[in-house]
Design an enzyme around this catalytic site. Structure first.
Site, PDB file in Angstrom:
ATOM      1  N   GLU A  60      37.569  49.970  36.869  1.00 35.33           N
ATOM      2  CA  GLU A  60      37.448  50.310  35.462  1.00 35.33           C
ATOM      3  C   GLU A  60      36.025  50.832  35.282  1.00 35.33           C
ATOM      4  O   GLU A  60      35.078  50.184  35.735  1.00 35.33           O
ATOM      5  CB  GLU A  60      37.641  49.072  34.567  1.00 35.33           C
ATOM      6  CG  GLU A  60      37.563  49.452  33.090  1.00 35.33           C
ATOM      7  CD  GLU A  60      37.487  48.273  32.123  1.00 35.33           C
ATOM      8  OE1 GLU A  60      37.282  47.137  32.585  1.00 35.33           O
ATOM      9  OE2 GLU A  60      37.614  48.517  30.910  1.00 35.33           O
ATOM     10  N   ARG A 300      38.521  37.417  46.430  1.00 34.98           N
ATOM     11  CA  ARG A 300      37.364  38.253  46.147  1.00 34.98           C
ATOM     12  C   ARG A 300      36.150  37.707  46.889  1.00 34.98           C
ATOM     13  O   ARG A 300      36.127  36.556  47.317  1.00 34.98           O
ATOM     14  CB  ARG A 300      37.081  38.297  44.646  1.00 34.98           C
ATOM     15  CG  ARG A 300      36.567  36.966  44.106  1.00 34.98           C
ATOM     16  CD  ARG A 300      36.222  37.020  42.621  1.00 34.98           C
ATOM     17  NE  ARG A 300      35.875  38.350  42.186  1.00 34.98           N
ATOM     18  CZ  ARG A 300      36.398  38.928  41.089  1.00 34.98           C
ATOM     19  NH1 ARG A 300      37.282  38.287  40.369  1.00 34.98           N
ATOM     20  NH2 ARG A 300      36.026  40.120  40.735  1.00 34.98           N
ATOM     21  N   LYS A 310      30.871  40.922  36.763  1.00 31.74           N
ATOM     22  CA  LYS A 310      30.452  42.081  35.986  1.00 31.74           C
ATOM     23  C   LYS A 310      29.647  41.658  34.766  1.00 31.74           C
ATOM     24  O   LYS A 310      28.650  42.266  34.417  1.00 31.74           O
ATOM     25  CB  LYS A 310      31.702  42.847  35.542  1.00 31.74           C
ATOM     26  CG  LYS A 310      31.685  44.288  35.985  1.00 31.74           C
ATOM     27  CD  LYS A 310      33.008  44.953  35.681  1.00 31.74           C
ATOM     28  CE  LYS A 310      33.190  46.149  36.604  1.00 31.74           C
ATOM     29  NZ  LYS A 310      34.458  46.826  36.367  1.00 31.74           N
TER      30      LYS A 310
END
Length: 593
Positions: A60, A300, A310
């Site tokens: 994104e 992850r 983020k």
RNA sequence: UGGGGAGUCGCCAAGUUGGUUAAGGCACUGGGUUUUGAUCCCAGCAUCCGAAGGUUCGAGUCCUUCCUCCUCAGCCA
């Protein structure tokens, strides 16, 4: 001649196993591809897909890519490369309020830096671009939503967000049906059209999938799929005032692009039932064709001493704890690049840590070792004195300048040697002299002997100190027959070997010595605020005395400063003829003070 | 306490449909080479696979129970 090292095993992981099984089962052998994304009608016009598998990396554009993304990039692009497939770079840009062109650009830049692109040579000789934007599928998504409504699989809800939260139930209690759940298809369709046409305020209406408010999987309790939001989109501008939610959009993006293996991280595991549900509904409606994409999840990346969320990275940047997204202390790819980290190092790193579903924390030193490993091979050697004190060779001619020859790379003699000037007054490293040597110290000491690397053996005669007792000048005599490279130079054996640079010729440069951004291995663990775990000494700027030719270094030139570590000429702050260096990583030091 | 995941050496991570002495990497330890205390080379490094039972000639791999950790209640992705 490079030494034949055992090639690094790609290892096997559960995802490669799945791909290999699918290939063996010819699961996707009949899949078609019309040359661009599209629905079942569009793809039916195409030929058998020349790509054996299709994966995708779907960032994104709401932040910069970081090391964790590198893991995903190497996984997805690597799979495509290894199994005769194609990997799509797709921007998952369905939330206009958080996304921007700046982020799109930075992501494109980072992916290329890692060595990947989105151009594929097709069997017909043409070049196909595999760069896509989810926002280009808004028309289809709208149509897919209508289809869901028409088939009774979606409805427009008039509850407020708060009401929806209240009726969703909890982890242990089922939710309650919305009072609007049984609107007719016609009514739903009309309201949905009105949503698109801007007849309803943001947040007043929402389209929901109609599944099961009592499901033990909360993601199946009639998830929101389309919202009203008047916002300017970086790609579609003001064309839309309704936007699809990730949950709804992502499976469709994968399907339109004929993705075979949709790989994401563990937190989306609960979403998979909806992913399959949606695609099946659209396939039933004839909008999509089998075989449909399948989602797989892996753990992850977590790195000790590093923060990869983020939100936290955005905080660090916006609250100015760092200088920007490309601050060399940040784990962003832009920051790592400025720090001097190299793409091949990340490749090595991802191969080394593997892929699995187990939550894990990788020790930061693994990453550093990977960088050292590729830099050791790639970087030419140079000399730098970071913490200079004077060394005067009293028995050396006053104005003499003598050439010494230093190999550019000890493992690559073909890279030749360079000349470094030797004079009477030199800069040496303060830590290479100890007046009261601790046990095991074998560099310069009073009355001791040491070799000036690539030069002569020198014997200490006396020292000068400042008023507080710090040694400022070391006086030595040199032994004339000991010059490196001359016959008999090794007649006198010394264990110590120190680097130096001619005071008269040195280039005084700014150098940034970086250390880890966080002082705790698990920043913010326990009940601590991760910002309190920031390392106050994560950067130290010094003026060092460098070998003269370093003045000509170009931005992003990398060197090993012998006995210190790897350094890179900063790409941003270097001026022609006046480069500034960043310490990438130190050399390993078995002596450890 | 509902659902979904995960637990193999200090850190990662392979372990085919149960079959013999549990890969590999990093770290670590010892030794060698070396004009970087770097690199490189050699050697060592889990009788044990979260725990306890059970099935079996044989289990990390099957069954049962238990323990621990992660994750889900955004009109974010």
């Amino acid at each position: 001649m490079s030494s034949e090292k055992t090639p690094i095993s790609l290892g096997s992981n559960f995802i490669r196993a799945i791909v290999e099984h699918d290939l063996a089962d010819k699961k996707y052998a009949t899949k078609k591809w019309a040359g661009s994304p599209g629905d079942s009608k569009h793809q039916a016009l195409g030929q058998l897909d020349p790509a054996k598998i299709r994966t995708r990396f779907p960032p994104e554009p709401n932040g910069y890519l970081h090391i964790g993304h590198a893991k995903s990039i190497f996984l997805n692009f690597g799979l495509a490369r290894d199994y005769a497939g194609v990997c799509h770079l797709r921007f998952d840009d369905t939330n206009p309020e958080k996304e921007s062109q700046e982020y799109v650009d930075s992501i494109l830049d980072a992916v290329q830096w890692l060595g990947f692109n989105w151009q594929t040579i097709e069997s017909n000789g043409g070049v196909e671009s595999n760069l896509y934007f989810a926002s280009n599928y808004f028309d289809f998504m709208y149509r897919a939503a209508e289809s869901l409504i028409e088939n009774g699989h979606a409805y427009v809800d008039s509850q407020t967000a708060d009401e929806m939260r209240e009726t969703r139930g909890t982890l242990t209690e089922p939710g309650k049906n919305s009072p609007w759940r049984n609107r007719t298809v016609a009514e739903n369709l009309q309201l949905f059209h009105e949503m698109r046409d801007g007849k309803h305020a943001d947040g007043s209406l929402i389209l929901r999938a109609k599944i099961d408010m009592a499901s033990s999987n909360i993601n199946l309790r009639d998830p929101a799929i389309y919202r009203v939001r008047r916002a300017h989109h970086h790609n579609t501008g003001n064309t839309w005032c309704i936007y699809p939610m990730y949950t709804f959009a992502h499976p469709i993006e994968d399907a339109l692009e004929q993705i075979t293996h949709s790989i994401c991280t563990l937190e989306f595991e609960d979403q998979r039932p909806f992913y399959d549900w949606l695609l099946e509904r659209l396939a039933e409606a004839g909008l999509l064709a089998h075989p449909l994409p399948k989602q797989y999840e892996f753990a992850r990346l977590n790195l000790t001493y590093v923060v990869l969320s983020k939100r936290k990275l955005i905080d660090l940047v916006e609250q100015k704890h760092v200088s920007g997204w490309d601050d060399p202390r940040l784990p962003t790819l832009a920051g790592a690049r400025r720090r001097g980290y190299v793409a091949e190092g990340f490749k090595l790193f991802t191969d080394r840590i593997g892929i699995s579903k187990a939550d894990s924390w990788i020790e930061y030193t693994i990453l550093e070792d990977c960088m050292r490993e590729v830099l050791n091979d790639a970087a030419e050697r140079r000399i730098a004195v970071l913490d200079p004190i004077k060394l005067v060779i009293d028995n050396y001619e006053l104005d003499k300048v003598e050439d010494c020859f230093a190999p550019n790379h000890p493992l690559k003699p073909e890279l030749g040697k360079r000349v470094v000037p030797l004079t009477r007054e030199l800069w040496i490293e303060a830590e290479d002299f100890m007046e009261m040597p601790s046990k095991g110290f074998f560099r310069l000491t009073p009355d001791g002997m040491v070799r000036l690397r690539y030069g002569y053996v020198v014997k200490c005669t006396r020292v000068e100190k400042d008023t507080v007792g710090n040694v400022t000048v070391v006086h030595c005599d040199y032994l004339p027959d000991t010059k490196s490279g001359t016959p008999g130079a090794d007649a006198i054996k010394v264990k110590g070997n120190i680097h130096w640079v001619s005071a008269q010729h040195a280039y005084a440069a700014e150098i940034r010595l970086y250390d880890r951004l966080f002082k705790e291995a698990y920043p913010g663990s326990g009940d601590r605020d991760y910002l309190n775990d920031l390392n106050p000494y994560s950067v130290k700027t010094i003026t060092a005395q460098l070998e003269p030719n370093l003045k000509d270094a170009k931005p992003e030139d990398r060197f090993q400063f012998e006995r210190h570590g790897y350094f890179v000429a900063d790409k941003k702050d270097s001026i022609d003829g006046k480069p500034v260096f960043n310490r990438t990583v130190t050399l390993r030091d078995a002596w450890q003070k």
